[in-house]
Motif scaffolding. Structure first.
Motif, PDB file in Angstrom:
ATOM      1  N   VAL A 107      -1.151   2.566  23.803  1.00  0.00           N
ATOM      2  CA  VAL A 107      -0.886   4.146  23.374  1.00  0.00           C
ATOM      3  C   VAL A 107      -0.535   4.004  21.861  1.00  0.00           C
ATOM      4  N   PHE A 108      -0.528   2.783  21.072  1.00  0.00           N
ATOM      5  CA  PHE A 108      -0.377   2.872  19.594  1.00  0.00           C
ATOM      6  C   PHE A 108      -1.398   1.953  19.166  1.00  0.00           C
ATOM      7  N   ASP A 109      -1.998   2.539  18.130  1.00  0.00           N
ATOM      8  CA  ASP A 109      -2.907   1.807  17.406  1.00  0.00           C
ATOM      9  C   ASP A 109      -2.452   1.353  15.849  1.00  0.00           C
ATOM     10  N   GLU A 110      -2.589   0.290  15.416  1.00  0.00           N
ATOM     11  CA  GLU A 110      -2.292   0.058  13.895  1.00  0.00           C
ATOM     12  C   GLU A 110      -3.471  -0.383  13.240  1.00  0.00           C
ATOM     13  N   LEU A 111      -3.737   0.519  11.976  1.00  0.00           N
ATOM     14  CA  LEU A 111      -4.519   0.254  10.880  1.00  0.00           C
ATOM     15  C   LEU A 111      -3.848  -0.606   9.902  1.00  0.00           C
ATOM     16  N   VAL A 112      -4.548  -1.796   9.755  1.00  0.00           N
ATOM     17  CA  VAL A 112      -4.080  -2.658   8.357  1.00  0.00           C
ATOM     18  C   VAL A 112      -5.132  -2.851   7.291  1.00  0.00           C
ATOM     19  N   PHE A 113      -4.901  -2.075   6.080  1.00  0.00           N
ATOM     20  CA  PHE A 113      -5.767  -1.881   4.981  1.00  0.00           C
ATOM     21  C   PHE A 113      -5.480  -3.042   3.953  1.00  0.00           C
ATOM     22  N   ASP A 114      -6.278  -3.920   3.492  1.00  0.00           N
ATOM     23  CA  ASP A 114      -6.219  -5.237   2.722  1.00  0.00           C
ATOM     24  C   ASP A 114      -7.228  -5.262   1.782  1.00  0.00           C
ATOM     25  N   VAL A 115      -6.771  -5.958   0.493  1.00  0.00           N
ATOM     26  CA  VAL A 115      -7.626  -6.598  -0.274  1.00  0.00           C
ATOM     27  C   VAL A 115      -7.026  -7.685  -1.001  1.00  0.00           C
ATOM     28  N   ASN A 116      -7.692  -8.561  -1.360  1.00  0.00           N
ATOM     29  CA  ASN A 116      -7.062 -10.102  -1.912  1.00  0.00           C
ATOM     30  C   ASN A 116      -6.186  -9.557  -3.126  1.00  0.00           C
ATOM     31  N   THR A 117      -5.206 -10.423  -3.351  1.00  0.00           N
ATOM     32  CA  THR A 117      -4.152 -10.200  -4.379  1.00  0.00           C
ATOM     33  C   THR A 117      -4.774 -10.174  -5.695  1.00  0.00           C
ATOM     34  N   ASP A 118      -5.831 -11.132  -6.066  1.00  0.00           N
ATOM     35  CA  ASP A 118      -6.219 -11.042  -7.458  1.00  0.00           C
ATOM     36  C   ASP A 118      -6.802  -9.911  -7.826  1.00  0.00           C
ATOM     37  N   TYR A 119      -7.560  -8.935  -7.086  1.00  0.00           N
ATOM     38  CA  TYR A 119      -7.935  -7.728  -7.304  1.00  0.00           C
ATOM     39  C   TYR A 119      -6.730  -6.854  -7.855  1.00  0.00           C
ATOM     40  N   PHE A 120      -5.683  -6.722  -7.333  1.00  0.00           N
ATOM     41  CA  PHE A 120      -4.860  -6.041  -8.057  1.00  0.00           C
ATOM     42  C   PHE A 120      -4.112  -6.678  -9.327  1.00  0.00           C
ATOM     43  N   GLU A 121      -4.162  -7.794  -9.358  1.00  0.00           N
ATOM     44  CA  GLU A 121      -3.450  -8.577 -10.458  1.00  0.00           C
ATOM     45  C   GLU A 121      -4.386  -8.170 -11.643  1.00  0.00           C
ATOM     46  N   THR A 122      -5.622  -8.132 -11.576  1.00  0.00           N
ATOM     47  CA  THR A 122      -6.630  -8.014 -12.670  1.00  0.00           C
ATOM     48  C   THR A 122      -6.639  -6.442 -12.977  1.00  0.00           C
ATOM     49  N   HIS A 123      -5.929  -5.706 -12.188  1.00  0.00           N
ATOM     50  CA  HIS A 123      -6.293  -4.106 -12.337  1.00  0.00           C
ATOM     51  C   HIS A 123      -4.725  -3.383 -12.563  1.00  0.00           C
ATOM     52  N   GLY A 124      -3.860  -4.138 -12.897  1.00  0.00           N
ATOM     53  CA  GLY A 124      -2.575  -3.443 -13.107  1.00  0.00           C
ATOM     54  C   GLY A 124      -1.409  -3.834 -12.204  1.00  0.00           C
ATOM     55  N   GLY A 125      -1.646  -4.585 -11.224  1.00  0.00           N
ATOM     56  CA  GLY A 125      -0.657  -4.989 -10.215  1.00  0.00           C
ATOM     57  C   GLY A 125      -0.110  -3.924  -9.318  1.00  0.00           C
ATOM     58  N   TYR A 126       1.397  -3.904  -9.463  1.00  0.00           N
ATOM     59  CA  TYR A 126       2.116  -2.908  -8.531  1.00  0.00           C
ATOM     60  C   TYR A 126       1.572  -1.406  -8.535  1.00  0.00           C
ATOM     61  N   GLU A 127       1.444  -0.901  -9.873  1.00  0.00           N
ATOM     62  CA  GLU A 127       1.238   0.531  -9.807  1.00  0.00           C
ATOM     63  C   GLU A 127      -0.077   0.730  -9.678  1.00  0.00           C
ATOM     64  N   TYR A 128      -1.128  -0.075  -9.620  1.00  0.00           N
ATOM     65  CA  TYR A 128      -2.345   0.076  -9.269  1.00  0.00           C
ATOM     66  C   TYR A 128      -2.585  -0.013  -7.650  1.00  0.00           C
ATOM     67  N   ALA A 129      -1.818  -0.857  -7.298  1.00  0.00           N
ATOM     68  CA  ALA A 129      -1.986  -1.130  -5.762  1.00  0.00           C
ATOM     69  C   ALA A 129      -1.132   0.333  -5.040  1.00  0.00           C
ATOM     70  N   LYS A 130      -0.211   0.944  -5.676  1.00  0.00           N
ATOM     71  CA  LYS A 130       0.208   2.046  -5.131  1.00  0.00           C
ATOM     72  C   LYS A 130      -0.706   3.337  -5.282  1.00  0.00           C
ATOM     73  N   SER A 131      -1.512   3.197  -6.179  1.00  0.00           N
ATOM     74  CA  SER A 131      -2.616   4.457  -6.201  1.00  0.00           C
ATOM     75  C   SER A 131      -3.592   4.041  -5.104  1.00  0.00           C
ATOM     76  N   PHE A 132      -3.975   2.826  -5.148  1.00  0.00           N
ATOM     77  CA  PHE A 132      -4.960   2.531  -4.144  1.00  0.00           C
ATOM     78  C   PHE A 132      -4.749   2.684  -2.828  1.00  0.00           C
ATOM     79  N   TYR A 133      -3.590   2.317  -2.505  1.00  0.00           N
ATOM     80  CA  TYR A 133      -3.239   2.583  -0.754  1.00  0.00           C
ATOM     81  C   TYR A 133      -2.896   3.917  -0.825  1.00  0.00           C
TER      82      TYR A 133
END
Length: 414
Positions: free
Chosen positions: A81-107
Protein backbone atom coordinates in the motif's frame (compact mmCIF):
# COMPACT_ATOMS: atom_id res chain seq x y z
CA UNK A 1 39.81 10.56 -13.73
CA UNK A 2 36.57 11.99 -15.14
CA UNK A 3 33.25 10.69 -13.93
CA UNK A 4 29.94 10.48 -15.77
CA UNK A 5 27.10 12.32 -14.06
CA UNK A 6 24.00 10.13 -14.23
CA UNK A 7 20.44 10.51 -12.94
CA UNK A 8 18.87 7.58 -11.10
CA UNK A 9 15.31 7.06 -9.90
CA UNK A 10 13.82 3.89 -8.47
CA UNK A 11 10.43 2.92 -7.09
CA UNK A 12 10.09 0.53 -4.15
CA UNK A 13 6.91 -0.98 -2.70
CA UNK A 14 6.12 -1.66 0.98
CA UNK A 15 3.45 -3.35 3.03
CA UNK A 16 1.82 -1.42 5.84
CA UNK A 17 3.55 -3.45 8.56
CA UNK A 18 6.98 -2.82 7.02
CA UNK A 19 6.84 0.89 6.22
CA UNK A 20 8.06 1.96 9.68
CA UNK A 21 11.60 0.92 8.72
CA UNK A 22 11.59 3.47 5.89
CA UNK A 23 9.83 6.03 8.07
CA UNK A 24 12.52 5.93 10.76
CA UNK A 25 15.22 6.31 8.12
CA UNK A 26 13.56 9.08 6.10
CA UNK A 27 12.39 11.12 9.09
CA UNK A 28 15.63 10.55 11.04
CA UNK A 29 13.85 8.98 14.01
CA UNK A 30 16.71 6.61 14.81
CA UNK A 31 19.41 7.62 17.26
CA UNK A 32 21.98 5.29 15.69
CA UNK A 33 22.34 4.22 12.04
CA UNK A 34 24.13 1.26 10.51
CA UNK A 35 25.47 3.72 7.93
CA UNK A 36 28.33 5.53 9.73
CA UNK A 37 28.20 8.34 7.17
CA UNK A 38 24.81 9.60 8.41
CA UNK A 39 25.73 12.65 10.50
CA UNK A 40 22.70 13.63 12.57
CA UNK A 41 24.30 16.93 13.60
CA UNK A 42 23.75 18.01 9.97
CA UNK A 43 20.13 16.80 9.75
CA UNK A 44 18.88 20.35 10.14
CA UNK A 45 19.98 20.84 6.51
CA UNK A 46 17.49 18.22 5.28
CA UNK A 47 14.77 19.83 3.16
CA UNK A 48 11.16 18.79 3.79
CA UNK A 49 8.96 19.26 0.72
CA UNK A 50 6.01 17.41 2.28
CA UNK A 51 5.72 16.61 5.97
CA UNK A 52 3.71 13.70 7.34
CA UNK A 53 0.93 15.30 9.37
CA UNK A 54 0.29 12.18 11.44
CA UNK A 55 2.68 10.69 14.02
CA UNK A 56 3.44 7.79 11.64
CA UNK A 57 3.05 6.90 7.99
CA UNK A 58 0.67 4.07 8.88
CA UNK A 59 -1.56 6.40 10.88
CA UNK A 60 -1.63 8.89 8.02
CA UNK A 61 -2.71 6.04 5.72
CA UNK A 62 -5.53 5.04 8.11
CA UNK A 63 -6.76 8.65 8.26
CA UNK A 64 -6.87 8.93 4.46
CA UNK A 65 -8.87 5.69 4.25
CA UNK A 66 -11.26 6.85 6.99
CA UNK A 67 -11.74 10.25 5.29
CA UNK A 68 -12.51 8.59 1.95
CA UNK A 69 -9.50 10.13 0.18
CA UNK A 70 -8.37 6.65 -0.84
CA UNK A 71 -10.07 3.28 -0.88
CA UNK A 72 -8.74 -0.16 0.06
CA UNK A 73 -11.69 -2.01 -1.42
CA UNK A 74 -10.64 -5.43 -2.70
CA UNK A 75 -7.16 -5.30 -1.18
CA UNK A 76 -5.66 -8.32 0.53
CA UNK A 77 -4.44 -7.90 4.13
CA UNK A 78 -0.77 -8.20 3.05
CA UNK A 79 -1.07 -5.94 -0.01
CA UNK A 80 1.56 -3.35 -0.89
CA UNK A 81 0.00 0.00 0.00
CA UNK A 82 3.05 2.30 0.12
CA UNK A 83 5.43 3.20 -2.68
CA UNK A 84 8.65 5.17 -2.40
CA UNK A 85 10.44 7.11 -5.12
CA UNK A 86 14.14 7.79 -4.59
CA UNK A 87 15.64 10.44 -6.88
CA UNK A 88 19.42 10.58 -7.07
CA UNK A 89 22.39 12.00 -8.98
CA UNK A 90 26.03 11.37 -8.16
CA UNK A 91 27.64 13.76 -5.67
CA UNK A 92 30.15 15.34 -8.07
CA UNK A 93 27.31 16.72 -10.19
CA UNK A 94 26.11 18.95 -7.37
CA UNK A 95 29.62 19.88 -6.24
CA UNK A 96 30.43 21.26 -9.69
CA UNK A 97 27.17 23.24 -9.86
CA UNK A 98 27.04 24.96 -6.47
CA UNK A 99 26.52 22.23 -3.88
CA UNK A 100 23.70 22.47 -1.34
CA UNK A 101 21.73 25.38 -2.85
CA UNK A 102 21.83 23.85 -6.31
CA UNK A 103 20.70 20.49 -4.90
CA UNK A 104 17.70 22.15 -3.24
CA UNK A 105 16.56 23.72 -6.51
CA UNK A 106 17.23 20.48 -8.40
CA UNK A 107 15.12 18.33 -6.07
CA UNK A 108 12.40 20.97 -5.85
CA UNK A 109 11.97 20.39 -9.57
CA UNK A 110 12.18 16.61 -9.10
CA UNK A 111 9.42 16.88 -6.47
CA UNK A 112 7.15 18.43 -9.13
CA UNK A 113 7.62 15.25 -11.16
CA UNK A 114 6.93 13.14 -8.07
CA UNK A 115 3.57 14.90 -7.62
CA UNK A 116 2.68 14.11 -11.24
CA UNK A 117 3.66 10.46 -10.79
CA UNK A 118 1.64 10.15 -7.57
CA UNK A 119 -1.41 11.74 -9.18
CA UNK A 120 -1.39 14.75 -6.88
CA UNK A 121 0.26 16.00 -3.72
CA UNK A 122 -2.69 14.77 -1.64
CA UNK A 123 -1.43 11.22 -2.12
CA UNK A 124 2.12 11.98 -0.95
CA UNK A 125 2.80 10.95 2.65
CA UNK A 126 6.29 12.42 2.98
CA UNK A 127 8.98 14.01 0.80
CA UNK A 128 12.40 14.88 2.21
CA UNK A 129 15.78 15.68 0.67
CA UNK A 130 18.61 14.19 2.72
CA UNK A 131 21.61 16.47 3.11
CA UNK A 132 23.24 14.77 6.10
CA UNK A 133 24.77 11.66 4.48
CA UNK A 134 28.49 12.24 4.01
CA UNK A 135 30.17 11.01 0.85
CA UNK A 136 33.38 9.52 2.21
CA UNK A 137 35.21 9.22 -1.10
CA UNK A 138 34.48 12.80 -2.21
CA UNK A 139 35.25 14.14 1.27
CA UNK A 140 38.63 12.40 1.32
CA UNK A 141 39.40 13.58 -2.19
CA UNK A 142 38.43 17.23 -1.63
CA UNK A 143 39.64 17.51 1.96
CA UNK A 144 36.30 18.69 3.41
CA UNK A 145 32.88 17.32 4.29
CA UNK A 146 30.93 16.62 1.11
CA UNK A 147 27.36 15.34 1.36
CA UNK A 148 25.36 13.08 -0.94
CA UNK A 149 22.05 14.78 -1.74
CA UNK A 150 19.02 12.65 -2.69
CA UNK A 151 15.24 12.80 -2.40
CA UNK A 152 12.85 10.29 -0.74
CA UNK A 153 9.14 10.52 -1.67
CA UNK A 154 6.70 8.13 0.05
CA UNK A 155 3.24 8.06 -1.53
CA UNK A 156 0.15 5.92 -1.92
CA UNK A 157 -0.13 4.19 -5.33
CA UNK A 158 -3.69 4.98 -6.36
CA UNK A 159 -5.70 4.50 -9.54
CA UNK A 160 -9.16 5.73 -10.44
CA UNK A 161 -11.74 2.95 -10.20
CA UNK A 162 -15.39 3.07 -11.19
CA UNK A 163 -17.86 1.19 -8.99
CA UNK A 164 -20.88 0.09 -10.99
CA UNK A 165 -24.37 -0.93 -9.95
CA UNK A 166 -24.70 -4.71 -9.90
CA UNK A 167 -27.27 -6.82 -11.68
CA UNK A 168 -29.10 -7.23 -8.36
CA UNK A 169 -29.97 -3.52 -8.33
CA UNK A 170 -33.74 -3.05 -8.08
CA UNK A 171 -33.72 -0.26 -10.65
CA UNK A 172 -33.05 -1.86 -14.07
CA UNK A 173 -31.96 1.51 -15.48
CA UNK A 174 -29.09 1.72 -13.01
CA UNK A 175 -27.68 -1.75 -13.58
CA UNK A 176 -24.17 -1.58 -15.04
CA UNK A 177 -23.93 2.19 -14.71
CA UNK A 178 -21.31 3.96 -12.62
CA UNK A 179 -22.42 4.26 -9.02
CA UNK A 180 -19.29 6.06 -7.72
CA UNK A 181 -15.64 6.68 -8.57
CA UNK A 182 -12.98 5.99 -5.94
CA UNK A 183 -9.20 6.28 -5.79
CA UNK A 184 -8.18 2.71 -5.15
CA UNK A 185 -4.85 1.87 -3.54
CA UNK A 186 -3.24 -0.68 -5.84
CA UNK A 187 0.46 -1.00 -6.59
CA UNK A 188 -0.09 -3.60 -9.32
CA UNK A 189 -2.59 -1.40 -11.18
CA UNK A 190 -0.50 1.74 -10.66
CA UNK A 191 2.56 0.00 -12.08
CA UNK A 192 1.40 -2.83 -14.41
CA UNK A 193 3.82 -5.21 -16.08
CA UNK A 194 4.82 -4.22 -19.63
CA UNK A 195 6.96 -5.90 -22.34
CA UNK A 196 10.69 -5.18 -22.06
CA UNK A 197 12.23 -3.66 -25.22
CA UNK A 198 15.81 -3.35 -26.42
CA UNK A 199 17.60 -0.23 -27.65
CA UNK A 200 15.92 -0.56 -31.06
CA UNK A 201 12.48 -0.73 -29.47
CA UNK A 202 12.05 -4.43 -30.23
CA UNK A 203 10.53 -6.73 -27.58
CA UNK A 204 12.97 -8.86 -25.58
CA UNK A 205 11.84 -12.48 -25.69
CA UNK A 206 12.36 -15.30 -23.21
CA UNK A 207 13.60 -18.77 -24.21
CA UNK A 208 10.02 -19.90 -24.74
CA UNK A 209 9.44 -17.06 -27.21
CA UNK A 210 7.14 -15.06 -24.94
CA UNK A 211 7.95 -11.38 -24.24
CA UNK A 212 9.89 -10.62 -21.08
CA UNK A 213 7.81 -8.43 -18.78
CA UNK A 214 9.06 -5.71 -16.42
CA UNK A 215 7.32 -3.27 -14.11
CA UNK A 216 6.21 -0.14 -15.93
CA UNK A 217 8.22 2.01 -13.52
CA UNK A 218 11.30 0.84 -15.41
CA UNK A 219 10.49 3.78 -17.71
CA UNK A 220 11.00 6.20 -14.84
CA UNK A 221 14.65 6.69 -15.79
CA UNK A 222 13.68 8.24 -19.12
CA UNK A 223 10.86 10.29 -17.63
CA UNK A 224 13.08 11.71 -14.87
CA UNK A 225 15.90 12.49 -17.30
CA UNK A 226 13.65 14.24 -19.82
CA UNK A 227 11.77 16.21 -17.14
CA UNK A 228 14.98 17.61 -15.61
CA UNK A 229 16.46 18.38 -19.04
CA UNK A 230 13.37 20.35 -20.02
CA UNK A 231 13.55 22.25 -16.71
CA UNK A 232 17.06 23.41 -17.55
CA UNK A 233 19.12 20.95 -15.52
CA UNK A 234 21.72 19.40 -17.82
CA UNK A 235 25.28 18.00 -17.80
CA UNK A 236 24.19 14.48 -16.87
CA UNK A 237 23.16 11.26 -18.56
CA UNK A 238 20.08 9.16 -17.96
CA UNK A 239 20.09 6.00 -15.85
CA UNK A 240 20.14 2.55 -17.41
CA UNK A 241 16.69 1.56 -18.65
CA UNK A 242 15.35 -1.84 -17.67
CA UNK A 243 18.04 -2.41 -15.05
CA UNK A 244 17.31 -5.30 -12.69
CA UNK A 245 19.84 -4.12 -10.11
CA UNK A 246 18.44 -4.05 -6.62
CA UNK A 247 19.03 -1.27 -4.11
CA UNK A 248 22.21 -2.05 -2.19
CA UNK A 249 22.83 -1.27 1.45
CA UNK A 250 25.64 1.11 2.29
CA UNK A 251 28.41 -1.43 2.73
CA UNK A 252 27.48 -3.30 -0.43
CA UNK A 253 27.43 0.01 -2.30
CA UNK A 254 30.94 0.84 -1.09
CA UNK A 255 32.18 -2.61 -2.08
CA UNK A 256 30.70 -2.08 -5.52
CA UNK A 257 32.27 1.38 -5.79
CA UNK A 258 35.68 -0.02 -4.82
CA UNK A 259 35.34 -2.74 -7.44
CA UNK A 260 34.49 -0.16 -10.07
CA UNK A 261 37.43 2.01 -9.01
CA UNK A 262 39.80 -0.97 -9.27
CA UNK A 263 38.45 -1.73 -12.75
CA UNK A 264 38.84 1.88 -13.85
CA UNK A 265 42.40 1.99 -12.55
CA UNK A 266 43.19 -1.25 -14.33
CA UNK A 267 41.89 0.29 -17.57
CA UNK A 268 43.96 3.39 -16.95
CA UNK A 269 47.00 1.25 -16.28
CA UNK A 270 46.49 -0.59 -19.57
CA UNK A 271 46.16 2.74 -21.39
CA UNK A 272 49.40 4.00 -19.83
CA UNK A 273 51.16 0.79 -20.77
CA UNK A 274 49.90 1.18 -24.33
CA UNK A 275 51.21 4.74 -24.42
CA UNK A 276 54.52 3.49 -23.05
CA UNK A 277 54.75 0.88 -25.82
CA UNK A 278 54.03 3.58 -28.38
CA UNK A 279 56.82 5.72 -26.94
CA UNK A 280 59.17 2.76 -26.98
CA UNK A 281 58.39 2.21 -30.65
CA UNK A 282 59.02 5.89 -31.34
CA UNK A 283 62.32 5.70 -29.48
CA UNK A 284 63.12 2.62 -31.54
CA UNK A 285 62.42 4.58 -34.69
CA UNK A 286 64.86 7.24 -33.52
CA UNK A 287 67.39 4.55 -32.68
CA UNK A 288 67.02 3.35 -36.21
CA UNK A 289 68.44 6.68 -37.32
CA UNK A 290 71.72 6.08 -35.46
CA UNK A 291 73.31 4.95 -38.70
CA UNK A 292 72.48 8.36 -40.14
CA UNK A 293 74.04 10.03 -37.09
CA UNK A 294 77.15 7.88 -37.48
CA UNK A 295 77.34 8.82 -41.14
CA UNK A 296 77.05 12.48 -40.23
CA UNK A 297 79.81 12.08 -37.65
CA UNK A 298 82.05 10.33 -40.15
CA UNK A 299 81.55 13.08 -42.68
CA UNK A 300 82.06 15.90 -40.16
CA UNK A 301 85.27 17.89 -40.39
CA UNK A 302 87.10 18.94 -37.21
CA UNK A 303 89.00 22.16 -37.83
CA UNK A 304 91.38 21.93 -34.93
CA UNK A 305 91.89 20.68 -31.43
CA UNK A 306 91.93 24.17 -29.92
CA UNK A 307 88.81 25.37 -31.72
CA UNK A 308 86.84 22.17 -31.01
CA UNK A 309 84.36 22.91 -33.75
CA UNK A 310 82.63 20.55 -36.13
CA UNK A 311 81.56 21.52 -39.61
CA UNK A 312 78.36 19.92 -40.89
CA UNK A 313 76.36 20.26 -44.06
CA UNK A 314 73.09 22.23 -43.43
CA UNK A 315 70.89 19.17 -43.99
CA UNK A 316 72.87 17.07 -41.47
CA UNK A 317 72.69 19.90 -38.91
CA UNK A 318 68.90 20.17 -39.27
CA UNK A 319 68.56 16.39 -38.91
CA UNK A 320 70.56 16.38 -35.67
CA UNK A 321 68.52 19.29 -34.23
CA UNK A 322 65.20 17.59 -35.03
CA UNK A 323 66.32 14.32 -33.45
CA UNK A 324 67.62 16.11 -30.35
CA UNK A 325 64.30 17.92 -29.84
CA UNK A 326 62.29 14.72 -30.38
CA UNK A 327 64.52 12.77 -28.00
CA UNK A 328 64.14 15.36 -25.21
CA UNK A 329 60.37 15.47 -25.60
CA UNK A 330 60.05 11.70 -25.58
CA UNK A 331 62.24 11.37 -22.50
CA UNK A 332 60.07 13.90 -20.63
CA UNK A 333 56.87 12.14 -21.70
CA UNK A 334 58.32 8.79 -20.70
CA UNK A 335 59.18 10.08 -17.21
CA UNK A 336 55.66 11.49 -16.82
CA UNK A 337 54.06 8.23 -17.94
CA UNK A 338 56.25 6.19 -15.62
CA UNK A 339 55.16 8.41 -12.73
CA UNK A 340 51.47 8.09 -13.65
CA UNK A 341 51.82 4.33 -14.02
CA UNK A 342 53.43 4.02 -10.59
CA UNK A 343 50.69 6.16 -9.02
CA UNK A 344 48.02 4.01 -10.67
CA UNK A 345 49.67 0.84 -9.35
CA UNK A 346 49.75 2.24 -5.81
CA UNK A 347 46.14 3.42 -6.07
CA UNK A 348 44.98 0.06 -7.44
CA UNK A 349 46.79 -1.79 -4.64
CA UNK A 350 45.20 0.46 -2.01
CA UNK A 351 41.73 -0.03 -3.50
CA UNK A 352 42.19 -3.81 -3.68
CA UNK A 353 43.08 -3.84 0.02
CA UNK A 354 40.04 -1.66 0.83
CA UNK A 355 37.86 -3.93 -1.28
CA UNK A 356 39.09 -7.03 0.54
CA UNK A 357 38.42 -5.38 3.93
CA UNK A 358 34.93 -4.31 2.84
CA UNK A 359 34.10 -7.79 1.55
CA UNK A 360 35.27 -9.35 4.80
CA UNK A 361 33.16 -6.88 6.79
CA UNK A 362 30.17 -7.47 4.51
CA UNK A 363 30.42 -11.25 4.87
CA UNK A 364 30.68 -10.92 8.65
CA UNK A 365 27.71 -8.56 8.80
CA UNK A 366 25.60 -10.84 6.64
CA UNK A 367 26.39 -13.78 8.88
CA UNK A 368 25.71 -11.80 12.06
CA UNK A 369 22.45 -10.32 10.78
CA UNK A 370 21.11 -13.49 9.16
CA UNK A 371 18.79 -14.30 12.12
CA UNK A 372 17.56 -10.71 12.22
CA UNK A 373 16.85 -10.60 8.48
CA UNK A 374 15.05 -13.93 8.64
CA UNK A 375 12.98 -12.66 11.57
CA UNK A 376 12.15 -9.47 9.66
CA UNK A 377 11.04 -11.54 6.70
CA UNK A 378 8.73 -13.79 8.71
CA UNK A 379 7.49 -11.46 11.50
CA UNK A 380 8.48 -7.83 10.80
CA UNK A 381 5.94 -6.28 13.17
CA UNK A 382 7.02 -8.37 16.16
CA UNK A 383 10.70 -7.62 15.52
CA UNK A 384 10.03 -3.90 15.25
CA UNK A 385 8.04 -3.95 18.48
CA UNK A 386 10.86 -5.78 20.22
CA UNK A 387 13.51 -3.34 18.94
CA UNK A 388 11.41 -0.33 19.87
CA UNK A 389 11.11 -1.75 23.39
CA UNK A 390 14.89 -2.03 23.66
CA UNK A 391 15.30 1.48 22.32
CA UNK A 392 12.83 2.89 24.84
CA UNK A 393 14.63 1.13 27.70
CA UNK A 394 17.96 2.57 26.53
CA UNK A 395 16.46 6.04 26.34
CA UNK A 396 15.00 5.66 29.82
CA UNK A 397 18.38 4.53 31.18
CA UNK A 398 20.10 7.48 29.52
CA UNK A 399 17.59 9.92 30.97
CA UNK A 400 18.04 8.35 34.41
CA UNK A 401 21.83 8.61 34.13
CA UNK A 402 21.59 12.24 33.09
CA UNK A 403 19.27 12.99 36.01
CA UNK A 404 21.66 11.30 38.42
CA UNK A 405 24.61 13.27 37.06
CA UNK A 406 22.68 16.53 37.46
CA UNK A 407 21.81 15.64 41.06
CA UNK A 408 25.45 14.83 41.85
CA UNK A 409 26.55 18.11 40.27
CA UNK A 410 24.05 20.07 42.37
CA UNK A 411 25.24 18.24 45.50
CA UNK A 412 28.86 19.18 44.78
CA UNK A 413 27.91 22.83 44.23
CA UNK A 414 26.31 22.94 47.69
Amino acid sequence: MSKINRTVVRNERYRKNAISVRERHNERKNEVYSNPDVLLEHSHNNVIFQACEAPTYAQKFDRMVADGIVSTRGLKPDAYVFDELVFDVNTDYFETHGGYEYAKSFYAEAYKLAKEIAGGEQYIISAVMHADERNREASDRLGRDVFHYHLHVVYLPVVEKQIRWSKRCKDPALRGTVRETVMQVSHSKKWPMIPLTDEQGQPVLKKNGKPRLVSSYSQLQTRFFEHMQQAGFTDFERGIQGSTAQHLDVLEYKVQQDRQAVTMLADQKRQLQGQKKELVSQIGAISGSIRDVQDIEANAKVKGVLEKRVELPPQDYRTLCEMAKASGKLLAENRSLRKQLEQSRMRAQDLRQRLERCEVRLAALREETAPYREAMRTAPQQVQTFLLGIQRRQQAEQQLNRAQRRQRAKGQER
